[in-house]
Scaffold this active site. Structure first.
Site, PDB file in Angstrom:
ATOM      1  N   ILE A  14      -0.585  -9.051   3.052  1.00 40.78           N
ATOM      2  CA  ILE A  14       0.461  -8.727   4.028  1.00 40.78           C
ATOM      3  C   ILE A  14       0.193  -7.386   4.708  1.00 40.78           C
ATOM      4  O   ILE A  14       0.475  -7.227   5.902  1.00 40.78           O
ATOM      5  CB  ILE A  14       1.878  -8.773   3.390  1.00 40.78           C
ATOM      6  CG1 ILE A  14       2.930  -8.927   4.473  1.00 40.78           C
ATOM      7  CG2 ILE A  14       2.166  -7.571   2.522  1.00 40.78           C
ATOM      8  CD1 ILE A  14       2.817 -10.176   5.310  1.00 40.78           C
ATOM      9  N   SER A  36      -4.898   2.025  -2.838  1.00 48.44           N
ATOM     10  CA  SER A  36      -5.042   0.673  -3.375  1.00 48.44           C
ATOM     11  C   SER A  36      -6.151   0.736  -4.413  1.00 48.44           C
ATOM     12  O   SER A  36      -7.126   1.476  -4.226  1.00 48.44           O
ATOM     13  CB  SER A  36      -5.419  -0.278  -2.219  1.00 48.44           C
ATOM     14  OG  SER A  36      -4.951  -1.575  -2.437  1.00 48.44           O
ATOM     15  N   ARG A  37      -6.001  -0.027  -5.499  1.00 47.35           N
ATOM     16  CA  ARG A  37      -6.957   0.113  -6.595  1.00 47.35           C
ATOM     17  C   ARG A  37      -8.372  -0.288  -6.183  1.00 47.35           C
ATOM     18  O   ARG A  37      -9.348   0.313  -6.616  1.00 47.35           O
ATOM     19  CB  ARG A  37      -6.516  -0.743  -7.789  1.00 47.35           C
ATOM     20  CG  ARG A  37      -5.182  -0.340  -8.376  1.00 47.35           C
ATOM     21  CD  ARG A  37      -4.643  -1.451  -9.231  1.00 47.35           C
ATOM     22  NE  ARG A  37      -4.741  -2.720  -8.528  1.00 47.35           N
ATOM     23  CZ  ARG A  37      -4.600  -3.908  -9.072  1.00 47.35           C
ATOM     24  NH1 ARG A  37      -4.348  -4.016 -10.358  1.00 47.35           N
ATOM     25  NH2 ARG A  37      -4.701  -5.002  -8.345  1.00 47.35           N
ATOM     26  N   LYS A  90       9.370  -7.003   0.821  1.00 51.79           N
ATOM     27  CA  LYS A  90      10.274  -7.839   0.038  1.00 51.79           C
ATOM     28  C   LYS A  90       9.496  -8.476  -1.093  1.00 51.79           C
ATOM     29  O   LYS A  90       8.286  -8.679  -0.940  1.00 51.79           O
ATOM     30  CB  LYS A  90      10.956  -8.922   0.894  1.00 51.79           C
ATOM     31  CG  LYS A  90      10.024  -9.755   1.772  1.00 51.79           C
ATOM     32  CD  LYS A  90       9.034 -10.705   1.218  1.00 51.79           C
ATOM     33  CE  LYS A  90       9.401 -11.717   0.208  1.00 51.79           C
ATOM     34  NZ  LYS A  90       8.292 -12.741   0.041  1.00 51.79           N
ATOM     35  N   ASP A 168       9.488 -16.387  -4.193  1.00 52.87           N
ATOM     36  CA  ASP A 168       8.805 -15.428  -3.313  1.00 52.87           C
ATOM     37  C   ASP A 168       8.987 -15.852  -1.851  1.00 52.87           C
ATOM     38  O   ASP A 168       9.462 -15.051  -1.044  1.00 52.87           O
ATOM     39  CB  ASP A 168       7.320 -15.282  -3.685  1.00 52.87           C
ATOM     40  CG  ASP A 168       6.617 -14.331  -2.728  1.00 52.87           C
ATOM     41  OD1 ASP A 168       6.774 -13.107  -2.887  1.00 52.87           O
ATOM     42  OD2 ASP A 168       5.945 -14.800  -1.782  1.00 52.87           O
TER      43      ASP A 168
HETATM   44  P1  NAP Z   1      -1.693  -9.588  -2.313  1.00 56.62           P
HETATM   45  O1  NAP Z   1      -2.547 -10.211  -1.244  1.00 56.62           O
HETATM   46  O2  NAP Z   1      -1.914  -9.936  -3.715  1.00 56.62           O
HETATM   47  O3  NAP Z   1      -1.805  -8.021  -2.072  1.00 56.62           O
HETATM   48  C1  NAP Z   1      -1.131  -7.080  -2.850  1.00 56.62           C
HETATM   49  C2  NAP Z   1      -2.085  -5.926  -3.116  1.00 56.62           C
HETATM   50  O4  NAP Z   1      -1.416  -4.994  -3.951  1.00 56.62           O
HETATM   51  C3  NAP Z   1      -3.320  -6.375  -3.874  1.00 56.62           C
HETATM   52  O5  NAP Z   1      -4.363  -6.761  -3.004  1.00 56.62           O
HETATM   53  C4  NAP Z   1      -3.670  -5.145  -4.693  1.00 56.62           C
HETATM   54  O6  NAP Z   1      -4.673  -4.370  -4.051  1.00 56.62           O
HETATM   55  C5  NAP Z   1      -2.386  -4.319  -4.747  1.00 56.62           C
HETATM   56  N1  NAP Z   1      -1.893  -4.184  -6.117  1.00 56.62           N
HETATM   57  C6  NAP Z   1      -1.471  -3.038  -6.684  1.00 56.62           C
HETATM   58  N2  NAP Z   1      -1.128  -3.234  -7.944  1.00 56.62           N
HETATM   59  C7  NAP Z   1      -1.348  -4.524  -8.206  1.00 56.62           C
HETATM   60  C8  NAP Z   1      -1.220  -5.312  -9.372  1.00 56.62           C
HETATM   61  N3  NAP Z   1      -0.826  -4.780 -10.526  1.00 56.62           N
HETATM   62  N4  NAP Z   1      -1.532  -6.629  -9.295  1.00 56.62           N
HETATM   63  C9  NAP Z   1      -1.986  -7.172  -8.154  1.00 56.62           C
HETATM   64  N5  NAP Z   1      -2.141  -6.455  -6.992  1.00 56.62           N
HETATM   65  C10 NAP Z   1      -1.836  -5.137  -7.040  1.00 56.62           C
HETATM   66  O7  NAP Z   1      -0.153  -9.885  -2.030  1.00 56.62           O
HETATM   67  P2  NAP Z   1       0.575 -10.010  -0.613  1.00 56.62           P
HETATM   68  O8  NAP Z   1       0.624 -11.430  -0.203  1.00 56.62           O
HETATM   69  O9  NAP Z   1       0.048  -9.012   0.343  1.00 56.62           O
HETATM   70  O10 NAP Z   1       2.059  -9.657  -1.089  1.00 56.62           O
HETATM   71  C11 NAP Z   1       2.445  -8.346  -1.401  1.00 56.62           C
HETATM   72  C12 NAP Z   1       3.935  -8.216  -1.185  1.00 56.62           C
HETATM   73  O11 NAP Z   1       4.227  -8.548   0.177  1.00 56.62           O
HETATM   74  C13 NAP Z   1       4.760  -9.183  -2.057  1.00 56.62           C
HETATM   75  O12 NAP Z   1       5.943  -8.564  -2.465  1.00 56.62           O
HETATM   76  C14 NAP Z   1       5.052 -10.349  -1.119  1.00 56.62           C
HETATM   77  O13 NAP Z   1       6.245 -11.023  -1.443  1.00 56.62           O
HETATM   78  C15 NAP Z   1       5.183  -9.612   0.209  1.00 56.62           C
HETATM   79  N6  NAP Z   1       4.925 -10.461   1.382  1.00 56.62           N
HETATM   80  C16 NAP Z   1       3.820 -11.274   1.439  1.00 56.62           C
HETATM   81  C17 NAP Z   1       3.649 -12.128   2.542  1.00 56.62           C
HETATM   82  C18 NAP Z   1       2.456 -13.046   2.693  1.00 56.62           C
HETATM   83  O14 NAP Z   1       2.453 -13.876   3.606  1.00 56.62           O
HETATM   84  N7  NAP Z   1       1.417 -12.943   1.880  1.00 56.62           N
HETATM   85  C19 NAP Z   1       4.586 -12.122   3.568  1.00 56.62           C
HETATM   86  C20 NAP Z   1       5.643 -11.226   3.510  1.00 56.62           C
HETATM   87  C21 NAP Z   1       5.804 -10.416   2.411  1.00 56.62           C
HETATM   88  P3  NAP Z   1      -5.701  -3.528  -4.995  1.00 56.62           P
HETATM   89  O15 NAP Z   1      -6.353  -4.520  -5.893  1.00 56.62           O
HETATM   90  O16 NAP Z   1      -6.624  -2.876  -4.030  1.00 56.62           O
HETATM   91  O17 NAP Z   1      -4.830  -2.558  -5.732  1.00 56.62           O
END
Ligand code: NAP
Length: 308
Positions: A14, A36-37, A90, A168
């Site tokens: 996101i 970011s890690r 969110k 989610d």
């Molecule tokens: P994601 O692709 O998994 O990205 C989250 C990032 O957070 C990871 O790439 C990771 O980067 C970092 N992170 C830090 N601590 C972490 C941990 N303990 N475990 C896993 N990742 C960790 O997820 P996302 O889809 O972007 O979603 C993140 C948030 O945005 C959620 O709350 C989700 O509900 C919200 N959201 C997502 C979307 C969507 O379409 N995907 C839409 C709206 C809102 P590092 O490994 O570099 O730390």
């Protein structure tokens, strides 16, 4: 107002798909660094933790937190303690209590806390809200069905406790319904389907009502292949509202409506800038509260194991 110096935390899907373009297009923000890690952003200083980022770039005034919800509190607490404004993706946290604690801290520090709900900024939402303020709803049907393998590949956190599973995406629907309905709703009954090998539900069927006896039914399912549905239908005495594509499209009594063109994330950042400028916070926990109620009141049904 001079541009707000921003740091972004949790560079994943996101952050990359939506936050970075929205920040780049908004002159009220100047992105200084990321934390970011594993990931970083080309051309910007990157740190592996928020603590390091805040220590090394003290001029940062605000942070956008885009990591999974189970890790939001710790980051938000560090940023607020350091006197920074905070924009939270969110859902705003893993529990209601931790977000209430952050709200108090933001108030004590005199900084902005924004618990964002991106779906509330979809083009159809304010049009529906205005319509329902004039024409009372008589029935609401929410259908939020998508293919988890397509939309959340490799996201193990989403299946862990606190990752919310099908809530989610489902919480996005709840954020819209709680915005558009004239009265507060509350859960009457629900069934949550948990795969035998997971700690979060793959489907949920929820029935809400309000003080007037309105029937609100929500069906969330992550096993949907083929056509994906992010729809809300509302019956009223003045015609039916039919919202599709998560709020990008709207028909009233079968007539397609002209909708504002601004995207969800540009609108979110415009709102965040205005909150900071006006010294305000925006923390509405009602969507998360409904999810907590579903876990509290809903019947739990075990279904076949899910392998991604
Ligand atoms: P994601 O692709 O998994 O990205 C989250 C990032 O957070 C990871 O790439 C990771 O980067 C970092 N992170 C830090 N601590 C972490 C941990 N303990 N475990 C896993 N990742 C960790 O997820 P996302 O889809 O972007 O979603 C993140 C948030 O945005 C959620 O709350 C989700 O509900 C919200 N959201 C997502 C979307 C969507 O379409 N995907 C839409 C709206 C809102 P590092 O490994 O570099 O730390």
């Amino acid at each position: 107002m001079t541009a707000i110096k921003l740091g972004i935390v949790g560079v994943g899907k996101i952050a990359t798909d939506q936050h970075l373009p929205a920040i780049a297009a908004n002159g009220d923000f100047h992105l200084l660094a990321s934390a970011s890690r594993n990931a970083s952003i080309d051309g910007l200083p990157g740190f592996t933790s928020i603590d390091e980022m805040l220590a090394r770039q003290p001029e940062i005034e605000a942070v956008a937190l885009c990591m999974p919800p189970q890790h939001r509190y710790q980051a938000a607490h560090a940023a607020l303690t350091a006197g920074k404004h905070v924009f939270m993706e969110k859902p705003p946290g893993a529990t209601l209590s931790e977000v209430a604690d952050l709200e108090k801290l933001a108030q004590a520090k005199g900084v902005t806390l924004f618990a964002s709900w991106h779906s509330r900024h979809a083009p159809a939402v304010q049009v529906m809200k205005s319509f329902l303020a004039k024409h009372a709803p008589s029935k609401v049907e929410v259908i939020w069905k998508e293919d988890v393998r397509h939309w959340h590949p490799g996201q193990e956190w989403i299946w862990e406790a606190g990752g919310l599973g099908v809530f989610d995406p489902g919480i996005n629907a709840l954020s819209i319904v709680t915005e558009i309905l004239p009265n507060a709703m509350f859960l009457k009954s629900g069934v949550l389907e948990f795969p035998a090998n997971r700690d979060a539900p793959i489907a949920a069927d929820l029935r809400f009502t309000d003080a007037t006896g309105l029937a609100v039914h929500a069906a969330f399912d992550w096993r949907q292949t083929g056509k994906q549905s992010w729809e809300i239908n509302v019956a009223t005495g003045a015609g039916e509202l039919r919202m599709a594509d998560g709020g990008a499209k709207l028909w009233i009594d079968g007539v397609a409506q002209e909708l504002p063109e601004e995207g969800e994330y540009p609108s979110l950042y415009r709102h965040f800038a205005s909150l900071v400028k006006n010294g305000q916070s925006d923390v509405d926990l009602s969507p998360l509260r409904h999810v907590a109620d579903a876990f509290m009141l809903g019947k739990r049904k075990e279904v076949e194991a899910f392998d991604s």
